[in-house]
Design a protein around this motif. Sequence first.
Motif, short mmCIF file in Angstrom:
data_model
loop_
_atom_site.label_atom_id
_atom_site.label_comp_id
_atom_site.label_asym_id
_atom_site.label_seq_id
_atom_site.Cartn_x
_atom_site.Cartn_y
_atom_site.Cartn_z
N LEU A 1 -0.17 18.89 -23.57
CA LEU A 1 0.09 18.59 -24.68
C LEU A 1 0.64 16.65 -24.54
CD1 LEU A 1 2.67 21.16 -25.90
CD2 LEU A 1 -0.44 20.41 -26.33
N ASP A 2 1.05 16.79 -22.82
CA ASP A 2 1.85 15.20 -22.86
C ASP A 2 1.62 15.79 -21.16
OD1 ASP A 2 4.47 15.97 -22.39
OD2 ASP A 2 5.06 16.20 -23.92
N ALA A 3 1.68 14.23 -20.29
CA ALA A 3 1.97 14.59 -18.98
C ALA A 3 3.38 15.97 -18.38
CB ALA A 3 2.00 12.96 -17.90
N GLU A 4 3.87 15.60 -19.44
CA GLU A 4 5.00 17.01 -18.73
C GLU A 4 4.97 18.30 -19.54
OE1 GLU A 4 6.54 15.80 -15.79
OE2 GLU A 4 5.93 13.84 -16.23
N THR A 5 4.35 18.62 -20.42
CA THR A 5 4.30 19.67 -21.15
C THR A 5 2.37 20.43 -21.26
OG1 THR A 5 5.59 18.32 -22.57
CG2 THR A 5 4.87 21.02 -22.62
N LEU A 6 3.03 21.46 -20.39
CA LEU A 6 1.79 22.17 -19.62
C LEU A 6 1.65 23.74 -21.75
CD1 LEU A 6 -1.30 23.31 -19.26
CD2 LEU A 6 0.14 24.65 -17.67
N GLN A 7 0.87 23.92 -22.44
CA GLN A 7 0.92 24.88 -22.99
C GLN A 7 0.07 25.45 -22.60
OE1 GLN A 7 0.14 24.17 -27.84
NE2 GLN A 7 -1.18 24.95 -27.33
N ILE A 8 -0.01 27.23 -22.54
CA ILE A 8 -1.03 28.43 -22.44
C ILE A 8 -1.33 29.20 -23.65
CG2 ILE A 8 -0.85 29.84 -20.27
CD1 ILE A 8 0.49 28.52 -18.76
N SER A 9 -2.42 29.77 -23.77
CA SER A 9 -2.67 30.38 -25.04
C SER A 9 -3.81 31.59 -24.05
CB SER A 9 -3.42 29.54 -25.76
OG SER A 9 -3.22 28.57 -26.33
N TYR A 10 -3.21 32.61 -24.37
CA TYR A 10 -3.36 33.60 -24.02
C TYR A 10 -3.21 35.33 -24.99
CZ TYR A 10 1.18 35.05 -24.46
OH TYR A 10 2.51 35.36 -25.04
N PRO A 11 -4.23 36.00 -25.35
CA PRO A 11 -5.04 37.29 -26.28
C PRO A 11 -3.50 37.52 -26.00
CG PRO A 11 -6.57 37.29 -24.51
CD PRO A 11 -5.53 35.86 -23.90
N ARG A 12 -3.17 38.05 -28.34
CA ARG A 12 -2.43 38.70 -27.96
C ARG A 12 -1.36 40.12 -27.03
NH1 ARG A 12 -1.72 38.76 -33.94
NH2 ARG A 12 -1.50 36.13 -33.47
N SER A 13 -2.48 41.00 -27.31
CA SER A 13 -2.82 42.12 -26.88
C SER A 13 -3.01 42.04 -24.98
CB SER A 13 -3.62 42.66 -26.91
OG SER A 13 -4.96 42.33 -25.99
N VAL A 14 -3.03 41.26 -24.91
CA VAL A 14 -2.45 41.86 -22.89
C VAL A 14 -1.54 41.80 -22.36
CG1 VAL A 14 -4.69 40.36 -22.83
CG2 VAL A 14 -1.97 38.75 -21.97
N ALA A 15 -1.62 42.17 -21.25
CA ALA A 15 -0.69 42.46 -20.66
C ALA A 15 0.51 41.80 -19.61
CB ALA A 15 -0.40 44.36 -19.49
N ILE A 16 1.29 41.48 -19.72
CA ILE A 16 2.08 39.78 -18.97
C ILE A 16 2.46 40.53 -17.88
CG2 ILE A 16 3.71 38.11 -18.64
CD1 ILE A 16 2.19 37.76 -22.19
N SER A 17 2.77 40.48 -16.55
CA SER A 17 3.40 40.69 -15.59
C SER A 17 4.56 39.55 -15.13
CB SER A 17 2.97 40.77 -13.89
OG SER A 17 1.76 40.61 -13.86
N SER A 18 4.02 38.10 -15.41
CA SER A 18 5.05 36.92 -15.00
C SER A 18 4.85 35.72 -15.93
CB SER A 18 5.00 36.45 -14.08
OG SER A 18 4.82 35.45 -13.44
N LYS A 19 6.09 35.37 -16.70
CA LYS A 19 5.77 34.04 -17.74
C LYS A 19 7.07 32.76 -17.28
CE LYS A 19 5.53 34.29 -22.13
NZ LYS A 19 5.78 35.22 -23.86
N SER A 20 6.83 31.93 -16.75
CA SER A 20 7.78 30.69 -16.37
C SER A 20 8.10 29.87 -17.75
CB SER A 20 7.05 30.42 -15.20
OG SER A 20 7.01 31.66 -14.04
#
Length: 227
Positions: free
Chosen positions: A189-208
């Motif tokens: 989105l800018d030099a200091e902000t990253l946007q991560i888009s992912y499928p709603r149904s997936v299992a997530i094991s790490s999210k910083s």
Amino acid sequence: MGTSSTSLFADDVASDVRDEFTELLARGVSATDATQSLVQSWSTAIDDIDDGPTFWLALAATQWKFGCLGQEVQTRAIEVIDSGRDLNKWNGASAIRRGAVLSALKDKLLSPPPPLRRPRRRKIVVVPSIKVSSPDGRGLATAFEITPSSALTTPQMQVMVELVVGQSRGGGGVFVADCEFDKVTLDWLDAETLQISYPRSVAISSKSASSFYCGRVVQIKYISTPD
């Protein structure tokens, strides 16, 4: 400096110097020419109060390993050790452990080196991935495959953020999910902000929520999308 360990090559600068010199030797470049190449490309880091000592220590240790320790590199590394300049970055028990590492390195540098040899070129393993650079070119987000999809396993992917600060580069993983790597979208989105888009149904094991390296912070925003 990007480490909390007192071992020599736990430092990002040290490991990069080692890897670059080793790669040049493996490609057939002479030790003298490889040294000149690194001194030129790392000139800014060499002048840095923290990275400069690390550069000479790492280069000297690597040259000794391959039997091509140059007199000037040896002299500079031993001067760093004797002056105590490298220990300025450490406190308490860490300073004691680092001192032991440097003492052992000095003994090695003053001992006869092994016979001259060239390292083997590393085999490059291509990992399926998607790379997106930040607008300022000082950040890189990579979505890559950890476990490929098969009839017996669930695919798994990771997103890693690398940041450049001065001559140093480092970072780490910020997101791990059970899906193919190309199901995830990366957008700066800018030099200091990253946007991560992912499928709603997936299992997530790490999210910083952010990625930090050498004083620089990148915020991570997430969007879940319909499958």
